[in-house]
Design a protein around this motif. Sequence first.
Motif, PDB file in Angstrom:
ATOM      1  N   MET A   1       0.279  -1.663   0.357  1.00 52.51           N
ATOM      2  CA  MET A   1      -0.380   0.110  -0.163  1.00 52.51           C
ATOM      3  C   MET A   1       1.078   0.986  -0.512  1.00 52.51           C
ATOM      4  O   MET A   1       0.545   2.516  -0.831  1.00 52.51           O
ATOM      5  CB  MET A   1      -1.216   0.158   0.777  1.00 52.51           C
ATOM      6  CG  MET A   1      -2.157   0.872   1.159  1.00 52.51           C
ATOM      7  SD  MET A   1      -3.271   0.510  -0.015  1.00 52.51           S
ATOM      8  CE  MET A   1      -4.768   0.533   0.729  1.00 52.51           C
ATOM      9  N   GLU A   2       2.166   1.319   1.165  1.00 48.36           N
ATOM     10  CA  GLU A   2       2.697   2.199   0.952  1.00 48.36           C
ATOM     11  C   GLU A   2       3.308   2.615  -0.721  1.00 48.36           C
ATOM     12  O   GLU A   2       3.428   3.782  -0.820  1.00 48.36           O
ATOM     13  CB  GLU A   2       3.812   2.104   2.190  1.00 48.36           C
ATOM     14  CG  GLU A   2       4.381   3.095   3.007  1.00 48.36           C
ATOM     15  CD  GLU A   2       4.973   2.232   4.648  1.00 48.36           C
ATOM     16  OE1 GLU A   2       6.315   2.902   3.653  1.00 48.36           O
ATOM     17  OE2 GLU A   2       4.546   2.515   5.528  1.00 48.36           O
ATOM     18  N   ARG A   3       4.117   1.735  -1.290  1.00 50.42           N
ATOM     19  CA  ARG A   3       4.706   1.906  -2.577  1.00 50.42           C
ATOM     20  C   ARG A   3       3.885   2.568  -3.165  1.00 50.42           C
ATOM     21  O   ARG A   3       3.723   3.191  -4.249  1.00 50.42           O
ATOM     22  CB  ARG A   3       4.828   0.077  -2.751  1.00 50.42           C
ATOM     23  CG  ARG A   3       7.138   0.087  -2.045  1.00 50.42           C
ATOM     24  CD  ARG A   3       6.613  -1.483  -2.512  1.00 50.42           C
ATOM     25  NE  ARG A   3       6.976  -1.746  -3.376  1.00 50.42           N
ATOM     26  CZ  ARG A   3       6.730  -3.001  -4.421  1.00 50.42           C
ATOM     27  NH1 ARG A   3       6.813  -4.008  -3.716  1.00 50.42           N
ATOM     28  NH2 ARG A   3       7.617  -2.967  -5.669  1.00 50.42           N
ATOM     29  N   ARG A   4       2.463   1.916  -3.235  1.00 53.23           N
ATOM     30  CA  ARG A   4       1.957   2.602  -4.122  1.00 53.23           C
ATOM     31  C   ARG A   4       1.747   3.550  -4.281  1.00 53.23           C
ATOM     32  O   ARG A   4       1.673   4.489  -5.233  1.00 53.23           O
ATOM     33  CB  ARG A   4      -0.028   1.553  -4.310  1.00 53.23           C
ATOM     34  CG  ARG A   4      -0.667   1.980  -4.646  1.00 53.23           C
ATOM     35  CD  ARG A   4      -2.603   0.948  -5.145  1.00 53.23           C
ATOM     36  NE  ARG A   4      -2.561   1.351  -6.219  1.00 53.23           N
ATOM     37  CZ  ARG A   4      -4.461   1.209  -5.099  1.00 53.23           C
ATOM     38  NH1 ARG A   4      -4.784   0.949  -4.741  1.00 53.23           N
ATOM     39  NH2 ARG A   4      -4.953   1.551  -6.963  1.00 53.23           N
ATOM     40  N   GLU A   5       1.003   4.649  -2.957  1.00 52.26           N
ATOM     41  CA  GLU A   5       1.252   5.465  -2.124  1.00 52.26           C
ATOM     42  C   GLU A   5       2.436   6.634  -2.810  1.00 52.26           C
ATOM     43  O   GLU A   5       1.969   7.980  -3.283  1.00 52.26           O
ATOM     44  CB  GLU A   5       0.284   6.352  -0.934  1.00 52.26           C
ATOM     45  CG  GLU A   5      -0.952   5.379  -0.708  1.00 52.26           C
ATOM     46  CD  GLU A   5      -0.099   5.885   1.149  1.00 52.26           C
ATOM     47  OE1 GLU A   5       0.022   6.202   1.372  1.00 52.26           O
ATOM     48  OE2 GLU A   5      -2.127   4.976   1.234  1.00 52.26           O
ATOM     49  N   SER A   6       3.781   5.962  -2.647  1.00 50.63           N
ATOM     50  CA  SER A   6       4.691   6.328  -3.355  1.00 50.63           C
ATOM     51  C   SER A   6       4.471   6.861  -4.806  1.00 50.63           C
ATOM     52  O   SER A   6       5.307   7.843  -4.974  1.00 50.63           O
ATOM     53  CB  SER A   6       5.679   5.733  -2.322  1.00 50.63           C
ATOM     54  OG  SER A   6       6.913   6.989  -3.303  1.00 50.63           O
ATOM     55  N   THR A   7       4.111   5.543  -5.549  1.00 50.51           N
ATOM     56  CA  THR A   7       4.298   5.590  -7.387  1.00 50.51           C
ATOM     57  C   THR A   7       4.104   6.642  -7.713  1.00 50.51           C
ATOM     58  O   THR A   7       3.846   6.631  -8.272  1.00 50.51           O
ATOM     59  CB  THR A   7       4.602   4.119  -7.289  1.00 50.51           C
ATOM     60  OG1 THR A   7       4.775   3.258  -6.660  1.00 50.51           O
ATOM     61  CG2 THR A   7       3.900   4.314  -8.534  1.00 50.51           C
ATOM     62  N   GLN A   8       2.360   7.047  -6.846  1.00 50.74           N
ATOM     63  CA  GLN A   8       1.162   7.442  -7.186  1.00 50.74           C
ATOM     64  C   GLN A   8       1.460   9.522  -6.979  1.00 50.74           C
ATOM     65  O   GLN A   8       1.612   9.578  -7.839  1.00 50.74           O
ATOM     66  CB  GLN A   8      -0.352   7.475  -6.426  1.00 50.74           C
ATOM     67  CG  GLN A   8      -0.611   6.568  -6.989  1.00 50.74           C
ATOM     68  CD  GLN A   8      -2.104   5.851  -6.190  1.00 50.74           C
ATOM     69  OE1 GLN A   8      -2.517   6.697  -5.234  1.00 50.74           O
ATOM     70  NE2 GLN A   8      -2.990   5.122  -6.499  1.00 50.74           N
TER      71      GLN A   8
END
Length: 126
Positions: free
Chosen positions: A1-8
Amino acid sequence: MERRESTQERLAELTDRVSAVQAKVDDATARRDTAQTDLDAEVATVTKERAVVAEAVPADLLKLYEKLREQQGGVGAARLYQRKCEGCHIELNITEVNEVRAAAKDTVLRCENCRRILVRTSESGL
């Protein structure tokens, strides 16, 4: 989830950068197009003015000018200013200066170095 937010977040940042760069490109393109339009209008005006002036020039002198202009990269005549040909930027020697001074006002003079037609003006100092 964190990676997804960071990527976004990174995607949003890069998208903003791309938008900013595209805005700069669009602005530069618009300024270029405006400048091109202005230049085209100026070329048209100068071309018309040149045609009017060329009509007043004797045919043989105009032919010589056109020939020199072709040979000299677009400049067939140059102003003589303070003993210097502004075509080749070479200063005339004293003999050439004396010939210019002695020549009648309607005599076509040429630079000994670049062969352009020398244009004498009141500022020539000769």
